[in-house]
Each structure stands twice: as structure tokens, then as C-alpha cells.
Design a protein around this motif. Structure first.
Motif, PDB file in Angstrom:
ATOM      1  N   ILE A 264       0.848  -1.200   0.000  1.00  0.00           N
ATOM      2  CA  ILE A 264       0.000   0.000   0.000  1.00  0.00           C
ATOM      3  C   ILE A 264       0.880   1.245   0.000  1.00  0.00           C
ATOM      4  N   LYS A 265       0.461   2.212  -0.815  1.00  0.00           N
ATOM      5  CA  LYS A 265       1.194   3.474  -0.908  1.00  0.00           C
ATOM      6  C   LYS A 265       0.405   4.563  -0.196  1.00  0.00           C
ATOM      7  N   ILE A 266       1.107   5.330   0.634  1.00  0.00           N
ATOM      8  CA  ILE A 266       0.489   6.463   1.332  1.00  0.00           C
ATOM      9  C   ILE A 266       0.634   7.694   0.450  1.00  0.00           C
ATOM     10  N   PRO A 267      -0.468   8.309   0.028  1.00  0.00           N
ATOM     11  CA  PRO A 267      -0.362   9.465  -0.882  1.00  0.00           C
ATOM     12  C   PRO A 267       0.450  10.597  -0.269  1.00  0.00           C
ATOM     13  N   ARG A 268       1.056  11.379  -1.156  1.00  0.00           N
ATOM     14  CA  ARG A 268       1.858  12.524  -0.700  1.00  0.00           C
ATOM     15  C   ARG A 268       0.986  13.538   0.037  1.00  0.00           C
ATOM     16  N   GLU A 269      -0.215  13.724  -0.482  1.00  0.00           N
ATOM     17  CA  GLU A 269      -1.170  14.628   0.158  1.00  0.00           C
ATOM     18  C   GLU A 269      -2.413  13.810   0.515  1.00  0.00           C
ATOM     19  N   PRO A 270      -2.389  13.078   1.609  1.00  0.00           N
ATOM     20  CA  PRO A 270      -3.516  12.197   1.937  1.00  0.00           C
ATOM     21  C   PRO A 270      -4.796  12.973   2.221  1.00  0.00           C
ATOM     22  N   ARG A 271      -5.897  12.438   1.716  1.00  0.00           N
ATOM     23  CA  ARG A 271      -7.195  13.035   1.956  1.00  0.00           C
ATOM     24  C   ARG A 271      -7.713  12.617   3.336  1.00  0.00           C
ATOM     25  N   PRO A 272      -8.718  13.308   3.856  1.00  0.00           N
ATOM     26  CA  PRO A 272      -9.290  12.914   5.152  1.00  0.00           C
ATOM     27  C   PRO A 272      -9.816  11.474   5.087  1.00  0.00           C
ATOM     28  N   GLY A 273      -9.536  10.728   6.116  1.00  0.00           N
ATOM     29  CA  GLY A 273      -9.981   9.334   6.171  1.00  0.00           C
ATOM     30  C   GLY A 273      -9.094   8.365   5.411  1.00  0.00           C
ATOM     31  N   GLU A 274      -8.012   8.878   4.810  1.00  0.00           N
ATOM     32  CA  GLU A 274      -7.141   8.018   4.000  1.00  0.00           C
ATOM     33  C   GLU A 274      -6.489   6.931   4.853  1.00  0.00           C
ATOM     34  N   PHE A 275      -6.050   7.280   6.047  1.00  0.00           N
ATOM     35  CA  PHE A 275      -5.347   6.302   6.888  1.00  0.00           C
ATOM     36  C   PHE A 275      -6.306   5.265   7.481  1.00  0.00           C
ATOM     37  N   ASP A 276      -7.560   5.670   7.699  1.00  0.00           N
ATOM     38  CA  ASP A 276      -8.556   4.684   8.137  1.00  0.00           C
ATOM     39  C   ASP A 276      -8.801   3.655   7.037  1.00  0.00           C
ATOM     40  N   LYS A 277      -8.801   4.116   5.789  1.00  0.00           N
ATOM     41  CA  LYS A 277      -8.961   3.199   4.648  1.00  0.00           C
ATOM     42  C   LYS A 277      -7.766   2.255   4.542  1.00  0.00           C
ATOM     43  N   ILE A 278      -6.586   2.780   4.822  1.00  0.00           N
ATOM     44  CA  ILE A 278      -5.374   1.954   4.763  1.00  0.00           C
ATOM     45  C   ILE A 278      -5.459   0.822   5.797  1.00  0.00           C
ATOM     46  N   ILE A 279      -5.877   1.162   7.024  1.00  0.00           N
ATOM     47  CA  ILE A 279      -6.014   0.134   8.060  1.00  0.00           C
ATOM     48  C   ILE A 279      -7.065  -0.890   7.657  1.00  0.00           C
ATOM     49  N   LYS A 280      -8.156  -0.408   7.073  1.00  0.00           N
ATOM     50  CA  LYS A 280      -9.209  -1.327   6.624  1.00  0.00           C
ATOM     51  C   LYS A 280      -8.689  -2.267   5.550  1.00  0.00           C
ATOM     52  N   ARG A 281      -7.878  -1.759   4.652  1.00  0.00           N
ATOM     53  CA  ARG A 281      -7.287  -2.611   3.610  1.00  0.00           C
ATOM     54  C   ARG A 281      -6.333  -3.632   4.209  1.00  0.00           C
ATOM     55  N   LEU A 282      -5.555  -3.212   5.181  1.00  0.00           N
ATOM     56  CA  LEU A 282      -4.629  -4.147   5.816  1.00  0.00           C
ATOM     57  C   LEU A 282      -5.385  -5.282   6.504  1.00  0.00           C
ATOM     58  N   MET A 283      -6.559  -4.997   7.007  1.00  0.00           N
ATOM     59  CA  MET A 283      -7.339  -6.027   7.698  1.00  0.00           C
ATOM     60  C   MET A 283      -7.987  -7.008   6.729  1.00  0.00           C
ATOM     61  N   GLU A 284      -7.972  -6.690   5.430  1.00  0.00           N
ATOM     62  CA  GLU A 284      -8.488  -7.648   4.443  1.00  0.00           C
ATOM     63  C   GLU A 284      -7.634  -8.911   4.422  1.00  0.00           C
ATOM     64  N   THR A 285      -6.377  -8.759   4.778  1.00  0.00           N
ATOM     65  CA  THR A 285      -5.479  -9.919   4.926  1.00  0.00           C
ATOM     66  C   THR A 285      -4.989  -9.910   6.374  1.00  0.00           C
ATOM     67  N   SER A 286      -5.917 -10.191   7.289  1.00  0.00           N
ATOM     68  CA  SER A 286      -5.630 -10.015   8.709  1.00  0.00           C
ATOM     69  C   SER A 286      -4.551 -10.958   9.218  1.00  0.00           C
ATOM     70  N   ASN A 287      -4.318 -12.070   8.512  1.00  0.00           N
ATOM     71  CA  ASN A 287      -3.245 -12.976   8.933  1.00  0.00           C
ATOM     72  C   ASN A 287      -1.869 -12.350   8.768  1.00  0.00           C
ATOM     73  N   ALA A 288      -1.777 -11.374   7.866  1.00  0.00           N
ATOM     74  CA  ALA A 288      -0.502 -10.678   7.657  1.00  0.00           C
ATOM     75  C   ALA A 288      -0.380  -9.593   8.723  1.00  0.00           C
TER      76      ALA A 288
END
Length: 857
Positions: A264-288
Motif C-alpha cells: 500500500i502506498k500512502i499518498p503525498r497529500e492524503p485526503r481525510p480518512g485516508e489512513f482509516d482506509k489503509i487500516i481497513k485494507r490491511l485487515m483484508e489480509t488479517s493474517n498478515a
């Protein structure tokens, strides 16, 4: 541009000058102003001038530091960065002060500096760094006049011979593209992007920190040492983050055994809620659970905050690059989320002599301070060597070093080799990279008197990790898992998930399979079954029918009773051999028949005995022989009676072959057919034993057994009895035909009852015997059924034919007396009369006529 404007511009540069010893004192004053919260605009009164610090000297070095963080949208600079900005800038000034005070390094030459703020933004840093090349840009001022018409007096800008910095790799890359155009060497103290190792594109760039390719290798080694094989990656958009993750992915692919769940790439200028979306994506493969993070400290902090908001404290296990290192700022107030994080930092040492910046807190030195000092010293050592070669004997900068040739200085930089501030050697390879030497840290919070970062290992071309020093949530010493699929249990094979070499499903090797290798099951040999853990095969236990088994006790009990009863009858007959009842029953055939009955009982012991070649031979011989003898004798008897009375209807002449001798010969001829068949079978297939592994082979191999048995199939067993069955049926037929003969004249009716009962027994035997062929206890049921059926048939014969005679002989001897003899003719006539009378009486309602025949034969 007017002269006034130039003058104004020059007047607003912050200048720090004076003796070397005064540098630090003045610096502290400036730092204190910065720490009190002044905005970047206070650095200069004109927006056209770069925010900088100027220190006079014979040779000027440039400096690039992120004194301020990146500002919000539309604003270049944000808040002051105490650690990555102020600490590192102070370190350069400290190094300059030390070098200028050193009589052996660059004697009589003072190093000055022009230090610029990058505001953690590459585009802004590029604009600022144009200050370094102003002296090298030829300007046409012919049309510039002062208000009085005179040409302006424009001060010549100082010439920067080399640049220390920048911090972020994206900034260094942007600046390096400009500096190389003007042959200005650059030494970074923190930029680790692998891209900067390209000596063709960044030929004037060097660094005292190792590239991220080394760091990525160290991180791969750490991940594998912890037993992880399934991790996600997080990268800040830009050269540092993206290049670091790319290097990690490439090295992990080459090493094998490590899969990337998500990148996952963190945008240079992240929009509001961007990091919550990143955590949600990481939980799609919760074993990792392991997350490899190459990000700036601002992004690291926001990732931890998002994880805390999602109530995932303790779930993710971070492995951070040197941008995280041992800094406290990214984890401030997020210590519980960061607990257990493993981070990496180029080997460093805390430098004594640095000034305190804050009056309210204990000074904690930033991790890259050492490398800032090493970068400045590397530039100084290169200039010193250059001065020795170009200005031998000169007390200051000679003409050959005025100006300094940038390409020549680069060659001297690449040749330096000295002990740095941490006591380790400072040197560069052909690409300008420093050797890879890292300390491995873990942030520990629980069960320790001093929470914080703890060194748990080192990496210098290979990893040395002290696993016993690692500590996880709640003080747990066991390394948490970060795997796509957990190891399969014993006896389970891996079925790989297509396209993901670290993910698989576990499938049990079922039935009689065992685990051939990691991915395949195979069948055990027919005489073996899998071990309990299914990692191999073991011999299948071999069993036989035991004497103590319930399946054996009942048949043996019946057989023993039968043998005793038969023996009693035989003894009685021998004892009273010449009495009328014995003689009237046909002594010769009676003894033959009793012998057959005895053998029928005896076969029970042969069927239960442990199979061997001898036992198997006797089974073949006696299994059908006893029945054959019995039914041959009974058939001969019934046939004799039938022929006598059939002949009597036609003539008074007796039929042939009714004498005792003839009867014995006929019986032995019938028996010889059975014996002939058996001996032919002996010759074709000699008797032997085998172990049947198919008969008792249930779905659960734990209950599998090999059965030791004789080489007699179900069909061959029935074959042994088939001839006896034919004799039995034939005897029954004759018994039916002789049913009209008066019972007082012969044994036709007792034999008939015997045969009817025997037929019923064997008709019941067939479905039981063949109906249990699929049972797991087939052998026991069939053996018991066979032996009990044979014992019952023998008992019926014994009970109906001989037990009544024995009873009379023993308990009513008065009836066992000689009657007057009668001729064959008289017997026939009496039988005929009896038959006619029976027919007539059947026509009357009450049987008015009754004739009492003579009982003697």
C-alpha cells in the motif's frame, strides 16, 4: 531588478560570524528563537529570500535540513521539527566548530556554511537550493542601473563547494539533479533510497548512511528470523518509501519463502480518512500481522493513530525502517499501538558535547546526528587531502583551490577513510554508498523498568538477532505469528493456493494414505497401515480366531458336548453290539454314520485352531468328509429301504445289494468320491496359509487387521461341502419316497425327520454365511456359523437316530429282546397289508379298522 532590491535582499540574511568558539553560543540563541514558535516568515522579512543561516568562512559548505515540517495545502512550511530539523542542523554547526578548532584538520582554513530549510518538501527544497549555485550562474547586469544612473555594486555571492544533505531521499534526488549540473558534490546524512546508488544519474551524490537496499536486506532477514512468511508493506509516496519497499519486495522474492499480502502506498497529500482506509485494507489480509513500513514519521504517526481508532491495538506488528528508527515523535501518545515494533537504524553513537536545546526537558539526541557530523567531517577530510596535494606548504587556500574544482573534490571525497564519530570507519564505495551497519531496536512497553527502544541485535552483512531480548504485548516472549497459512498438522498435506506460494490449505491424508512429502499423500502397501501421525507406514497387526473369543467358545462347547454324546453312543453300541436293537439298526452302517458324526464335531477344533500347513490340510480333508460319511451312510440306508419295498410291490424276490457287506461297499464308494476330489485339490493347489489384509480393512486404519487363514476362499469352502449337500438332498428325496413305509419296520421316518431338519439348518446357514461377507468380523461370524451349523446337523442326526435307541438299551433293556424271525416275503406281505389298511382307514372317519404289525425286521 534594481540595486535597492538586491541590497535589501542581502541585508535580510541571518548572519552568524565571529571566532569559531562563538559559533555555538550564537547558535543556541537562534535555536531558542526557533523553539519558541516563530514561523518561517520570521527568518526573513522578504518572501523572495530563502530562510537560511550564514556562517562566514574561507570555504563555504551548503547545508539542507528539514527545520520545518511540510505545511498544509497552499503553505510551504509547517511546524518546527525539533529532532529531524533542529538537532541535525545543530550537529552540522557543532561539527564545523570542532573542525575549525582542530589544528590538524584544515589548519589555517575556516569552514563556513550556508544552511537552508527544506520544509520537508522536495519542490520547496529545490527552490531554496538555487542559492548554492548563484555564484556559478553568469548574470547579465548591463541594463541594471541605480536611481542616480550609476551601475549597481552587486556583492559577489559566496561559492558553495559542497552540500551536506538533504534528509529525505525525495529532496536529495531533486537537489542532486541540480547540483550535478554545476559539479557540486553532495553528501547526505539520511537519504537511503536505492535509486541514489545509480552513479550514472547521481554521480556527485554520496552518503554516509547505507542505502535502503542494505536496509531492505536486513529487514528481510529480520522478518525471516521471526518466522514470518506473510507480511504487508506500507510506503510513503516518494523515492524513499517506494524505493525502500521495492527493494524489500525484490530481495524477499529472490530469497524465497516470503510473500507480500498487500503493498500500500500512502499518498503525498492524503485526503481525510485516508489512513482509516489503509487500516481497513490491511485487515483484508488479517493474517498478515507484520507490516513493513517505509514512511516518514508524520505518516507513521497517522498510521498508528488510525490503528488505534480501529481498536486494533496490538494486532499489527510493525517493522520500521530508519525513518522510524528510535524516534519518540512518531509514537508519542501511541506507545501501546507501537509496542513490539522492530525498527532499524544505521549504527550510531551519541555524540558528547552537543548543546541542550530545550530548557524544559532533558535533551535526547536524534538518531542521525552522528551521520550529520560524519558527513561534515568527510567533506573536511576530502578538502584537507586536496589542500595537501594542491597547496603544499600553503597556510591557507591557494590559487589552485580558488575556486575549488567540484569534480576533483568528488574524487577526494570518494577516497576518504577515517574513524567516524561512532568509532566506525567512514568510507564510500564506487557508487558513493557507505557500508551497511545497522542496530536493530524493539519498542518495549511491558514488564520493564525503562520502557522504550531496546537494542536487540545488529546487522553487518548478516543478521545477529538476540531473540531472548525480544518482548511483545503483555511481556510475552513468544514471537506472534504473521503467516498466511499455519503449518499443517501431522499427516496433512499442503494444497497450495494458486499464485500465492505462502498460502495453502491443509488436507488430511485419509484412509490408508500417509504423507509422502510436504505436498503429496500416498497409499501404504497392502500389508501396512499408516502410523498414527500418518508420516509413514507400519505393519498391519495379524490376528486369528482365539480360543478365548466368544466366537469360539460357543462352537467349542457344542462340539465338546457332541463328541461326548457321540462317544457315549459308540461305547453303548459296542457294549451291546449283539443285542437286537443294535443289530436291527444296521450295526455296520451305524458305526460308519457315527464316525461321520464324530468327525463333524471334530472339524470345529480344526476351524478354530491356528492356521498352519498341517491344519489347513486337515481342514480340507475333514471339512466335508464327516458330512460325506454321515449322509453316504444314511443315503445307503434309505435307498435300501426304498428298494426293498419298491421291489416287494413287484416280486417276492429281494433286490440286490441289500446285505451289510454290500451296504458298506456302496457307502465307501460314495465316500471315495469326496476323497478323490480332495486329493486332486491337494495336487493342484497344495495347502498353505496366507494373511488376508482385505477382509478386515475398515475405513479407520486403526482397526485394520490382517487375518491369518488357510487358503480356502468362500467358494472353495462351499465346494468342500457341495458333495455332502448333494448326498443330503438325495437322501432327503429317498426319505420322502419312503415316507409311506410303517415306522415299526425301519428307520425311514427318523431319517426323513433328520433330513428335513438338516435341510432347514443348512438353508438358514447359506444367507447367514454369505450375508456377512461385508462385515468387519466376517471371518469370526462365518467360522462360528459354519461350525455351529455342522454341530447342529450332527446333533439332529445323533438325536433322532441313536439317542432313542440308547435310551431303550440302557433304561428299558426288557424291550431289547429277540423277536421271531420273519422271511423277506412275510415282511413284504405285512407291509403291503399295512399299506392297504392305512389307505382304507383314511377313507373312514374314525379309523375303525386297526392291524398291529410285527415289529421285527
Amino acid at each position: 531588478m534594481t540595486s535597492q532590491h538586491h541590497t535589501s535582499s542581502l541585508c535580510h540574511h541571518r548572519r552568524i560570524s565571529g571566532a569559531p568558539g562563538q559559533h555555538v553560543g550564537s547558535l543556541v540563541h537562534v535555536m531558542w528563537i526557533l523553539m519558541m514558535g516563530f514561523t518561517p516568515e520570521t527568518w526573513a522579512s522578504s518572501e523572495t529570500q530563502p530562510h537560511s543561516i550564514k556562517i562566514e568562512g574561507d570555504i563555504t559548505l551548503g547545508g539542507l535540513f528539514p527545520v520545518h515540517s511540510r505545511g498544509p495545502a497552499g503553505v510551504p512550511c509547517g511546524e518546527i521539527k525539533k529532532e529531524k530539523g533542529i538537532h541535525r542542523m545543530e550537529a552540522m554547526l557543532y561539527a564545523l566548530d570542532q573542525i575549525n578548532s582542530d589544528p590538524d584538520l584544515l589548519p589555517n582554513i575556516t569552514l563556513g556554511a550556508r544552511i537552508l530549510d527544506t520544509c520537508s518538501r522536495d519542490t520547496y527544497a529545490l527552490e531554496q537550493s538555487l542559492t548554492f549555485v548563484q555564484a556559478l550562474i553568469q548574470k547579465d547586469n548591463s541594463d541594471v542601473r541605480c536611481s542616480n544612473g550609476e551601475p549597481p555594486i552587486i556583492p559577489k555571492p559566496e561559492r558553495v563547494v559542497g552540500v551536506i544533505g538533504a534528509s529525505a531521499s525525495s529532496v536529495s534526488i531533486m537537489v542532486a539533479n541540480v547540483l550535478r549540473l554545476f559539479a557540486i558534490p553532495q553528501i547526505s546524512y539520511a537519504s537511503t533510497a536505492p535509486e541514489l546508488s545509480d552513479n550514472n544519474r547521481y554521480d556527485f551524490f554520496s552518503r554516509v548512511v547505507p542505502p535502503d537496499s542494505f536496509q531492505a536486506q536486513a529487514m528481510v532477514d529480520i522478518v525471516k528470523a521471526m518466522g514470518w512468511n506473510y507480511v504487508s508493506t506500507l510506503a510513503s509516496e516518494g523515492n524513499y518509501g517506494e524505493s525502500g519497499v521495492d527493494a524489500f519486495i525484490q530481495i524477499s522474492r529472490e530469497a524465497g519463502g516470503l510473500c507480500i499480502a498487500q503493498s500500500i502506498k500512502i499518498p503525498r497529500e492524503p485526503r481525510p480518512g485516508e489512513f482509516d482506509k489503509i487500516i481497513k485494507r490491511l485487515m483484508e489480509t488479517s493474517n498478515a500481522r507484520g507490516v513493513i513500513i517505509f514512511a516518514n514519521e508524520d505518516d507513521i504517526k497517522r498510521v498508528l493513530e488510525a490503528a488505534k481508532r480501529a481498536n486494533l491495538t496490538g494486532h499489527f506488528l510493525f517493522v520500521g525502517s530508519d525513518s522510524w528508527g528510535a524516534k519518540n515523535s512518531p509514537i508519542l501518545n501511541l506507545e501501546d499501538v507501537a509496542e513490539g515494533a522492530v525498527t532499524i537504524l544505521p549504527k550510531r553513537a551519541s555524540i558528547e558535547g552537543e548543546e541542550r536545546i530545550s530548557r524544559d526537558s532533558v535533551y535526547e539526541q536524534e538518531g542521525k546526528v552522528q551521520f550529520v557530523i560524519d558527513a561534515v567531517y568527510a567533506m573536511a577530510h576530502a578538502l584537507h587531502s586536496m589542500h595537501i596535494d594542491l597547496c603544499p606548504g600553503s597556510m591557507g587556500v591557494c590559487d589552485k583551490m580558488d575556486p575549488v574544482d567540484g569534480r576533483m573534490l568528488l574524487s577526494y571525497i570518494r577516497a576518504v577513510n577515517f574513524n567516524g564519530s561512532a568509532g566506525t570507519g567512514v568510507m564510500f564505495n564506487e557508487n558513493g554508498d557507505a557500508p551497511g551497519r545497522y542496530d536493530i531496536f524493539q519498542y518495549q512497553l511491558s514488564n520493564t523498568t525503562n520502557p522504550g527502544y531496546k537494542i536487540i541485535g545488529q546487522w553487518t552483512n548478516h543478521l545477529r538477532l538476540n531473540a531472548e531480548d525480544m518482548q511483545w504485548s503483555a511481556g510475552d516472549k513468544l514471537v506472534p505469528d504473521s503467516v498466511c497459512s499455519f503449518p499443517c498438522e501431522s499427516g496433512e498435506r499442503k494444497r497450495m493456493v494458486k499464485g500465492v506460494p505462502c498460502c495453502w490449505h491443509c488436507e488430511l491424508c485419509d484412509g490408508y494414505q500417509y504423507l509422502l512429502d510436504e505436498f503429496n499423500c500416498d497409499m501404504c502397501p497392502f500389508d501396512m497401515r499408516p502410523t498414527p501421525n500418518r508420516t509413514g507406514c507400519r505393519p498391519t497387526p495379524i490376528i486369528k480366531l482365539e480360543w478365548s473369543s466368544p466366537w469360539a467358545i460357543i462352537p467349542v462347547f457344542l462340539a465338546v458336548l457332541g463328541i461326548l454324546a457321540t462317544s457315549g453312543v459308540i461305547i453303548t453300541f459296542i457294549r451291546f453290539n449283539d443285542t437286537p436293537i443294535v443289530r436291527a439298526s444296521g450295526r455296520e452302517l451305524s458305526y460308519v454314520l457315527l464316525t461321520g458324526i464324530f468327525l463333524i464335531y471334530l472339524i470345529t477344533f480344526l476351524m478354530i485352531a491356528e492356521p498352519s500347513t498341517v491344519v489347513c490340510a486337515f481342514r480340507r480333508l475333514f471339512l466335508g468328509l464327516g458330512m460325506c460319511i454321515s449322509y453316504s451312510a444314511m443315503l445307503t440306508k434309505t435307498n435300501r429301504i426304498y428298494r426293498i419295498f419298491e421291489q416287494g410291490k413287484k416280486s417276492v424276490t429281494p433286490p440286490k445289494f441289500i446285505s451289510p457287506t454290500s451296504q458298506l461297499i456302496i457307502t465307501f464308494i460314495l465316500i471315495s468320491v469326496q476323497l478323490l476330489g480332495i486329493f486332486i485339490w491337494f495336487g493342484v493347489v497344495p495347502p498353505h496359509t496366507n494373511v488376508d489384509f482385505d477382509e478386515l480393512r475398515p475405513p479407520n486404519p486403526e482397526y485394520a487387521r490382517g487375518i491369518l487363514k488357510c487358503d480356502m476362499s468362500d467358494l472353495s469352502l462351499i465346494g468342500c461341502l457341495s458333495y455332502s449337500m448333494v448326498l443330503m438332498v438325495t437322501c432327503t428325496v429317498y426319505a420322502i419316497k419312503s415316507r409311506g413305509v410303517p415306522e415299526t419296520f425301519n428307520e425311514a421316518k427318523p431319517i426323513g425327520f433328520t433330513m428335513y431338519t438338516t435341510c432347514i439348518i443348512w438353508l438358514a446357514f447359506v444367507p447367514i454365511f454369505f450375508g456377512t461377507s461385508q462385515s468387519t468380523e466376517k471371518m469370526f461370524i462365518q467360522t462360528t456359523t459354519l461350525t455351529v451349523s455342522m454341530s447342529l446337523s450332527a446333533t439332529v442326526s445323533l438325536g433322532m437316530l441313536y439317542i432313542p435307541k440308547v435310551y431303550v438299551i440302557i433304561f428299558h433293556p426288557e424291550q431289547n429282546v429277540q423277536k421271531r424271525k420273519r422271511s423277506f416275503k412275510a415282511v413284504v406281505q405285512a407291509a403291503t397289508v399295512s399299506t392297504h389298511l392305512s389307505q382304507k382307514s383314511s377313507e373312514k372317519h374314525n379309523g375303525e379298522t386297526k392291524v398291529e404289525p410285527d415289529r421285527s425286521q
